[in-house]
Design a protein around this motif. Structure first.
Motif, PDB file in Angstrom:
ATOM      1  N   ASP A  94       0.855  -1.181   0.000  1.00 55.24           N
ATOM      2  CA  ASP A  94       0.000   0.000   0.000  1.00 55.24           C
ATOM      3  C   ASP A  94       0.895   1.236   0.000  1.00 55.24           C
ATOM      4  O   ASP A  94       1.369   1.685   1.047  1.00 55.24           O
ATOM      5  CB  ASP A  94      -0.910  -0.005   1.240  1.00 55.24           C
ATOM      6  CG  ASP A  94      -1.934   1.126   1.210  1.00 55.24           C
ATOM      7  OD1 ASP A  94      -2.086   1.758   0.137  1.00 55.24           O
ATOM      8  OD2 ASP A  94      -2.548   1.399   2.255  1.00 55.24           O
ATOM      9  N   VAL A  95       1.158   1.761  -1.198  1.00 60.62           N
ATOM     10  CA  VAL A  95       2.113   2.859  -1.349  1.00 60.62           C
ATOM     11  C   VAL A  95       1.561   4.146  -0.739  1.00 60.62           C
ATOM     12  O   VAL A  95       0.417   4.526  -0.981  1.00 60.62           O
ATOM     13  CB  VAL A  95       2.437   3.081  -2.836  1.00 60.62           C
ATOM     14  CG1 VAL A  95       3.343   4.296  -3.010  1.00 60.62           C
ATOM     15  CG2 VAL A  95       3.089   1.844  -3.431  1.00 60.62           C
ATOM     16  N   THR A  96       2.390   4.806   0.072  1.00 66.82           N
ATOM     17  CA  THR A  96       2.052   6.109   0.658  1.00 66.82           C
ATOM     18  C   THR A  96       3.188   7.082   0.349  1.00 66.82           C
ATOM     19  O   THR A  96       4.298   6.672  -0.014  1.00 66.82           O
ATOM     20  CB  THR A  96       1.889   6.002   2.183  1.00 66.82           C
ATOM     21  OG1 THR A  96       3.175   5.745   2.782  1.00 66.82           O
ATOM     22  CG2 THR A  96       0.920   4.883   2.555  1.00 66.82           C
ATOM     23  N   PRO A  97       2.945   8.390   0.533  1.00 69.24           N
ATOM     24  CA  PRO A  97       4.016   9.377   0.290  1.00 69.24           C
ATOM     25  C   PRO A  97       5.246   9.139   1.153  1.00 69.24           C
ATOM     26  O   PRO A  97       6.344   9.600   0.804  1.00 69.24           O
ATOM     27  CB  PRO A  97       3.340  10.705   0.629  1.00 69.24           C
ATOM     28  CG  PRO A  97       1.894  10.470   0.345  1.00 69.24           C
ATOM     29  CD  PRO A  97       1.646   9.044   0.769  1.00 69.24           C
ATOM     30  N   ASP A  98       5.089   8.433   2.259  1.00 69.26           N
ATOM     31  CA  ASP A  98       6.244   8.148   3.108  1.00 69.26           C
ATOM     32  C   ASP A  98       7.138   7.061   2.514  1.00 69.26           C
ATOM     33  O   ASP A  98       8.307   6.932   2.898  1.00 69.26           O
ATOM     34  CB  ASP A  98       5.782   7.704   4.504  1.00 69.26           C
ATOM     35  CG  ASP A  98       5.084   8.824   5.261  1.00 69.26           C
ATOM     36  OD1 ASP A  98       5.402  10.005   4.985  1.00 69.26           O
ATOM     37  OD2 ASP A  98       4.228   8.516   6.108  1.00 69.26           O
ATOM     38  N   VAL A 126       7.796   6.550  -0.877  1.00 69.83           N
ATOM     39  CA  VAL A 126       8.498   6.924  -2.113  1.00 69.83           C
ATOM     40  C   VAL A 126       8.789   8.420  -2.112  1.00 69.83           C
ATOM     41  O   VAL A 126       8.096   9.206  -1.469  1.00 69.83           O
ATOM     42  CB  VAL A 126       7.669   6.556  -3.366  1.00 69.83           C
ATOM     43  CG1 VAL A 126       7.436   5.054  -3.436  1.00 69.83           C
ATOM     44  CG2 VAL A 126       6.349   7.290  -3.381  1.00 69.83           C
ATOM     45  N   VAL A 127       9.824   8.808  -2.851  1.00 70.47           N
ATOM     46  CA  VAL A 127      10.166  10.232  -2.968  1.00 70.47           C
ATOM     47  C   VAL A 127       9.972  10.726  -4.393  1.00 70.47           C
ATOM     48  O   VAL A 127      10.128  11.913  -4.661  1.00 70.47           O
ATOM     49  CB  VAL A 127      11.625  10.482  -2.523  1.00 70.47           C
ATOM     50  CG1 VAL A 127      11.798  10.164  -1.055  1.00 70.47           C
ATOM     51  CG2 VAL A 127      12.601   9.695  -3.372  1.00 70.47           C
ATOM     52  N   ASN A 128       9.616   9.813  -5.288  1.00 76.86           N
ATOM     53  CA  ASN A 128       9.429  10.180  -6.680  1.00 76.86           C
ATOM     54  C   ASN A 128       7.994  10.667  -6.886  1.00 76.86           C
ATOM     55  O   ASN A 128       7.042   9.879  -6.816  1.00 76.86           O
ATOM     56  CB  ASN A 128       9.706   8.967  -7.575  1.00 76.86           C
ATOM     57  CG  ASN A 128       9.586   9.293  -9.052  1.00 76.86           C
ATOM     58  OD1 ASN A 128       9.288  10.427  -9.425  1.00 76.86           O
ATOM     59  ND2 ASN A 128       9.827   8.305  -9.895  1.00 76.86           N
ATOM     60  N   PRO A 129       7.803  11.954  -7.174  1.00 78.85           N
ATOM     61  CA  PRO A 129       6.444  12.470  -7.358  1.00 78.85           C
ATOM     62  C   PRO A 129       5.720  11.857  -8.552  1.00 78.85           C
ATOM     63  O   PRO A 129       4.493  11.814  -8.583  1.00 78.85           O
ATOM     64  CB  PRO A 129       6.668  13.983  -7.552  1.00 78.85           C
ATOM     65  CG  PRO A 129       8.074  14.113  -8.022  1.00 78.85           C
ATOM     66  CD  PRO A 129       8.820  13.007  -7.358  1.00 78.85           C
ATOM     67  N   ILE A 130       6.466  11.350  -9.531  1.00 78.72           N
ATOM     68  CA  ILE A 130       5.838  10.749 -10.704  1.00 78.72           C
ATOM     69  C   ILE A 130       5.125   9.463 -10.321  1.00 78.72           C
ATOM     70  O   ILE A 130       4.033   9.161 -10.821  1.00 78.72           O
ATOM     71  CB  ILE A 130       6.891  10.492 -11.804  1.00 78.72           C
ATOM     72  CG1 ILE A 130       7.549  11.814 -12.224  1.00 78.72           C
ATOM     73  CG2 ILE A 130       6.273   9.797 -13.011  1.00 78.72           C
ATOM     74  CD1 ILE A 130       8.704  11.646 -13.194  1.00 78.72           C
ATOM     75  N   LEU A 131       5.720   8.687  -9.428  1.00 81.36           N
ATOM     76  CA  LEU A 131       5.075   7.468  -8.947  1.00 81.36           C
ATOM     77  C   LEU A 131       3.751   7.783  -8.268  1.00 81.36           C
ATOM     78  O   LEU A 131       2.729   7.135  -8.503  1.00 81.36           O
ATOM     79  CB  LEU A 131       5.991   6.735  -7.959  1.00 81.36           C
ATOM     80  CG  LEU A 131       6.950   5.677  -8.500  1.00 81.36           C
ATOM     81  CD1 LEU A 131       7.841   5.162  -7.382  1.00 81.36           C
ATOM     82  CD2 LEU A 131       6.182   4.530  -9.134  1.00 81.36           C
ATOM     83  N   LEU A 132       3.766   8.793  -7.425  1.00 75.28           N
ATOM     84  CA  LEU A 132       2.539   9.160  -6.713  1.00 75.28           C
ATOM     85  C   LEU A 132       1.499   9.709  -7.681  1.00 75.28           C
ATOM     86  O   LEU A 132       0.312   9.377  -7.578  1.00 75.28           O
ATOM     87  CB  LEU A 132       2.864  10.190  -5.632  1.00 75.28           C
ATOM     88  CG  LEU A 132       3.784   9.703  -4.495  1.00 75.28           C
ATOM     89  CD1 LEU A 132       4.161  10.875  -3.592  1.00 75.28           C
ATOM     90  CD2 LEU A 132       3.092   8.609  -3.692  1.00 75.28           C
TER      91      LEU A 132
END
Length: 406
Positions: A100-104, A106-112
């Motif tokens: 469950d991907v959260t902003p915490d 990953v640091v890549n804004p493209i992924l989010l």
């Protein structure tokens, strides 16, 4: 139950064959990475697949190929090892799964921005060395299992070889570009002198720390230098380029080779600390009758005068550049250059052999030196004295004062 086992094994075999298909070997590196990502995205039923390769010079992972996240490649996304999802995979050199991907995470804004919900990443290793990271993502909730990890690692192993090949190609291209920019493509036409040079790399990249240079000065004097920066490959070549440019600048400020090398020594101590460099710098007078030379730990040139045996030039050899404290007492030797005389400058790769005294190699070179045009002499020296596959770089520079009859 047995039938289910057979289907599972057949499916696994199909997946492996799809990744290791011999047809992939016919693709270039970029096509291979692209095809691998396309196949793994289809086999794992994922929405994104990305390869980030390690840049050894910066210690960063660089987005190199992607399916579903092409924007990463277009924007040149890079991240340091240890940061973010891909950086964590690289740092641990182990698979990492996020359900469950959260902003915490990953640091890549493209992924989010893409809306990736689940991620699986594995390290790309070759001979125990980190090459990069391969990761896949799903836009829908997903839990990646052990079989998914095994398959992705298989792809990563195949992609690692391609990534390593790509890095070697890029290094070779960079080395060749550097060689073309740093080593004179054509020596200057100088009245009264006949010039020729050779450069042979002692390793696959095609360039190293050996160099030669010839340049005219506003005063009418001609500068000629040959040198050797410690080390091999692209790093040494980069340092060599900076040293070569610096010496040209110092040559404009002084008509004494020893003074120019003293300034170069200070520069190396300050800006290239830890680098050992040897060099012979010569200034040839406008009338071509005399040569002023200063040596910083380099092998003396050979002088061939018509009617006389070829001999080493008798000059004071000062310590190499970048060693100890900056030297302030370097010395210059003045040498007569009669008509028809030839000076032969060289680096140690031409005369050194394993299990042989260097004096033997110098004697072999002296025996090969004969009077005549500089180009022909260079060819003769390389044919008769240079190894077919040298272990070290070879630089050779021949300066001949033309006789009146030429």
């Amino acid at each position: 139950m047995a039938d289910a086992e057979v289907v599972t094994n057949e499916e696994r075999l199909r997946r492996i064959e799809a990744i290791t298909d011999a047809a992939l070997s016919g693709l270039n590196v970029a096509e291979l990475l692209d095809e691998l990502l396309e196949r793994v995205r289809d086999l794992l039923k994922v929405d994104t697949a990305t390869i980030l390769l390690l840049d050894d010079h910066t210690g960063e992972l660089v987005a190199t190929a992607a399916k579903g996240l092409e924007e990463e490649v277009r924007r040149g996304f890079r991240i340091r090892v240890g940061r973010g999802f891909a950086g964590r995979v690289a740092a641990t050199r182990a698979p990492v799964t996020i359900h469950d991907v959260t902003p915490d995470d990953v640091v890549n804004p493209i992924l989010l921005a893409t809306g990736v919900r689940a991620l699986l990443g594995v390290p790309m290793l070759a001979n125990g060395n980190l090459v990069g990271v391969l990761h896949v993502g799903s836009l829908a909730p997903r839990r990646f299992g052990p079989e998914d990890v095994k398959l992705l690692q298989l792809v990563a192993d195949r992609a690692s070889l391609a990534g390593q090949a790509r890095a070697q190609v890029l290094d070779r291209q960079a080395a060749l570009a550097l060689q073309h920019s740093l080593l004179p493509g054509r020596l200057p036409d100088v009245p009264g002198l006949d010039l020729a040079a050779r450069y042979v790399p002692g390793h696959d990249l095609g360039i190293g720390g050996d160099w030669y240079d010839v340049f005219t000065l506003p005063s009418g004097w001609l500068g000629a230098v040959i040198g050797d920066v410690s080390g091999h490959g692209l790093p040494s070549a980069v340092v060599m380029g900076r040293i070569r440019s610096a010496l040209r600048a110092y040559a404009l400020d002084s008509d004494d080779p020893a003074v120019a090398l003293t300034s170069l020594d200070r520069k190396i101590h300050h800006f290239e600390a830890g680098t050992l460099t040897t060099a012979v710098y010569a200034l040839i007078a406008p009338d071509r009758a005399t040569v002023h030379l200063s040596s910083a730990g380099h092998l003396p040139p050979l002088l061939a005068v018509p009617g006389h045996p070829t001999q080493l030039v008798s000059l004071t050899v000062d310590r190499p550049l970048g060693v100890g404290r900056p030297s302030t007492n370097r010395r210059t030797t003045v040498l007569d250059l009669p008509p028809g005389a030839t000076l032969v400058f060289y680096t140690d790769g031409l005369v050194e052999r394993r299990n042989e005294l260097i004096d033997t190699g110098i004697e072999r070179l002296a025996d090969a030196v004969r009077s005549g045009p500089a180009e022909a002499l260079c060819d003769h020296i390389m044919v008769t004295t240079a190894e077919e596959h040298p272990n070290d770089d070879i630089a050779l520079l021949v300066v001949r004062r033309q006789p009146p009859s030429d």
